[in-house]
Write a protein that holds these residues in place. Structure first.
Motif, PDB file in Angstrom:
ATOM      1  N   ASP A   1      -5.790   1.876   2.544  1.00 41.20           N
ATOM      2  CA  ASP A   1      -6.922   2.066   1.638  1.00 41.20           C
ATOM      3  C   ASP A   1      -6.543   3.105   0.593  1.00 41.20           C
ATOM      4  O   ASP A   1      -7.046   4.224   0.583  1.00 41.20           O
ATOM      5  N   THR A   2      -5.632   2.718  -0.296  1.00 40.38           N
ATOM      6  CA  THR A   2      -5.158   3.631  -1.324  1.00 40.38           C
ATOM      7  C   THR A   2      -4.501   2.846  -2.443  1.00 40.38           C
ATOM      8  O   THR A   2      -3.994   1.748  -2.225  1.00 40.38           O
TER       9      THR A   2
ATOM     10  N   CYS B   1      -2.805  -4.069   0.816  1.00 43.14           N
ATOM     11  CA  CYS B   1      -3.401  -2.844   0.289  1.00 43.14           C
ATOM     12  C   CYS B   1      -4.625  -3.212  -0.535  1.00 43.14           C
ATOM     13  O   CYS B   1      -4.774  -4.348  -1.001  1.00 43.14           O
ATOM     14  N   THR B   2      -5.503  -2.246  -0.701  1.00 46.86           N
ATOM     15  CA  THR B   2      -6.732  -2.489  -1.447  1.00 46.86           C
ATOM     16  C   THR B   2      -7.021  -1.296  -2.332  1.00 46.86           C
ATOM     17  O   THR B   2      -6.716  -0.157  -1.983  1.00 46.86           O
TER      18      THR B   2
ATOM     19  N   ASN C   1      -9.907   0.400  -5.402  1.00 43.61           N
ATOM     20  CA  ASN C   1     -11.250   0.358  -5.979  1.00 43.61           C
ATOM     21  C   ASN C   1     -11.284   1.314  -7.173  1.00 43.61           C
ATOM     22  O   ASN C   1     -10.314   2.033  -7.417  1.00 43.61           O
TER      23      ASN C   1
ATOM     24  N   THR D   1     -16.955  -6.970  -0.673  1.00 46.84           N
ATOM     25  CA  THR D   1     -17.010  -5.564  -0.306  1.00 46.84           C
ATOM     26  C   THR D   1     -18.454  -5.069  -0.214  1.00 46.84           C
ATOM     27  O   THR D   1     -19.401  -5.785  -0.548  1.00 46.84           O
TER      28      THR D   1
ATOM     29  N   SER E   1     -15.572  -7.083   4.003  1.00 44.72           N
ATOM     30  CA  SER E   1     -15.235  -5.687   4.309  1.00 44.72           C
ATOM     31  C   SER E   1     -16.488  -4.917   4.716  1.00 44.72           C
ATOM     32  O   SER E   1     -17.163  -4.336   3.868  1.00 44.72           O
TER      33      SER E   1
ATOM     34  N   ALA F   1     -13.693  -1.383   7.241  1.00 42.40           N
ATOM     35  CA  ALA F   1     -13.284  -0.423   6.211  1.00 42.40           C
ATOM     36  C   ALA F   1     -14.107   0.854   6.334  1.00 42.40           C
ATOM     37  O   ALA F   1     -15.020   0.944   7.153  1.00 42.40           O
ATOM     38  N   SER F   2     -13.745   1.839   5.514  1.00 41.09           N
ATOM     39  CA  SER F   2     -14.521   3.074   5.369  1.00 41.09           C
ATOM     40  C   SER F   2     -14.648   3.825   6.696  1.00 41.09           C
ATOM     41  O   SER F   2     -15.740   4.152   7.132  1.00 41.09           O
TER      42      SER F   2
ATOM     43  N   THR G   1      -8.680  -1.550   7.269  1.00 40.22           N
ATOM     44  CA  THR G   1      -8.187  -0.832   6.097  1.00 40.22           C
ATOM     45  C   THR G   1      -8.460   0.655   6.296  1.00 40.22           C
ATOM     46  O   THR G   1      -9.598   1.067   6.496  1.00 40.22           O
TER      47      THR G   1
ATOM     48  N   SER H   1      -7.544   4.911   5.595  1.00 48.51           N
ATOM     49  CA  SER H   1      -7.124   5.910   4.618  1.00 48.51           C
ATOM     50  C   SER H   1      -5.801   6.548   5.035  1.00 48.51           C
ATOM     51  O   SER H   1      -5.457   6.580   6.223  1.00 48.51           O
TER      52      SER H   1
END
Length: 316
Positions: free
Chosen positions: A17-18, A32-33, A35, A156, A176, A224-225, A242, A244
């Protein structure tokens, strides 16, 4: 030493997540994702000056007005970063549609097509790109059209089962659900801390995963998150995770087994959910957490895009 990250990677596909290239090089995830928040951070770093300069040079005086030139630069910038990341991962990269289009079905479709065409111009296989769209009703309908055209979508800002099911029924490639943001809301509302197995965000992903398996949906579930490694490990076996860089470092720094918690055959007797438009809107309305976090997420991404837009305007 076999690390917890190594063991987790045997159970779930790991996504970084970067948008920072050196971190992708260090962790070597499958996908990879990015935003707007991650891109905003990256454009202020000297390491990516060439990618930014190329986008500015490409977009300057391209569209006829300064506002349209700015939008062209933003699109090129996202594709430049995505193309660079795809040199480092074997799988997919997600590129996000402007959050301002979250309630504009045709606008989302048009923007997705533009981004895919820019990737083609960079000689990138469009099948390696996921177009990232907020899971509003309008966004989900855009995904329905795009998926039929062969453009895969990452839906998302998923905070409810209704959103996830509507995405799956639209044929979206991936959803996600945002574990940490769900838990943040419940902690603020109740004042409680939650053990990983009782964590509301973890439980939300489990419900989505079980529903998809019960009804044979092929849509990928990518949690995620995350806020803690405990949340991550409580979802070991989810299709994708995903994570960090901070949490990836923590998982890589310690050894030990990570038991599988989600299984492909765990979907049992699950009541079918009606996600026709009236019922979808009603279910979302009745879920205060999902309503608030979806709106907050769209506002946050839009704010970061607006800041990025002003940065590009200054460069032009």
């Amino acid at each position: 030493m076999t690390t917890r990250l190594d063991n987790l990677s045997k159970l779930s596909t790991i996504v970084a997540d970067t948008g920072e290239i050196e971190l992708i090089e260090r962790f070597r995830p499958q996908d990879c994702t990015t935003n707007p928040s991650l891109l905003l951070k990256a454009v202020h770093m000297d390491a990516y000056r060439d990618l930014v300069d190329d986008a500015v040079d490409w977009g300057r005086d391209r569209a006829g007005t300064r506002d349209r030139d700015v939008e062209a630069v933003l699109d090129r910038l996202a594709v430049n970063f995505g193309s660079e990341l795809l040199r480092l991962v074997p799988g997919y990269v997600s590129t996000e549609v402007d959050a301002a289009l979250s309630f504009d079905t045709q606008g989302t479709i048009d923007k997705a097509r533009q981004l895919i065409e820019l990737y083609r111009e960079r000689d990138v296989d469009p099948q390696r790109v996921l177009i990232k769209i907020a899971a509003t009703w309008e966004g989900i309908q855009a995904a329905r059209v795009l998926q039929r055209e062969g453009i895969n979508c990452n839906m998302t800002l998923i905070f409810s089962l209704a959103q996830a099911v509507a995405c799956a029924e639209a044929g979206a490639f991936l959803v996600s659900p945002f574990v940490g943001r769900i838990t943040d809301w419940y902690k603020a509302a109740t004042g409680e801390d939650y053990a990983p197995d009782d964590d509301p965000g973890v439980q939300s992903v489990k419900r989505i995963y079980e529903y998809f398996k019960a009804y044979g949906h092929q849509t990928v579930v990518m949690a995620a998150s995350f806020r803690t490694t405990g949340q991550v490990e409580a979802l070991a076996g989810c299709d994708r995770l995903t994570i960090s860089p901070q949490l990836l470092d923590e998982l890589r720094a310690s050894g030990g087994e990570v038991p599988r918690r989600l299984y492909p055959d765990m979907g049992g007797e699950v009541e079918a959910l009606d996600v026709s438009e009236p019922n979808f809107r009603w279910l979302l309305n009745e879920d205060a957490m999902a309503t608030e976090k979806l709106a907050e997420g769209i506002r946050r991404f839009h704010a970061d895009t607006a800041t990025l837009r002003e940065h590009v305007r200054a460069l032009l």
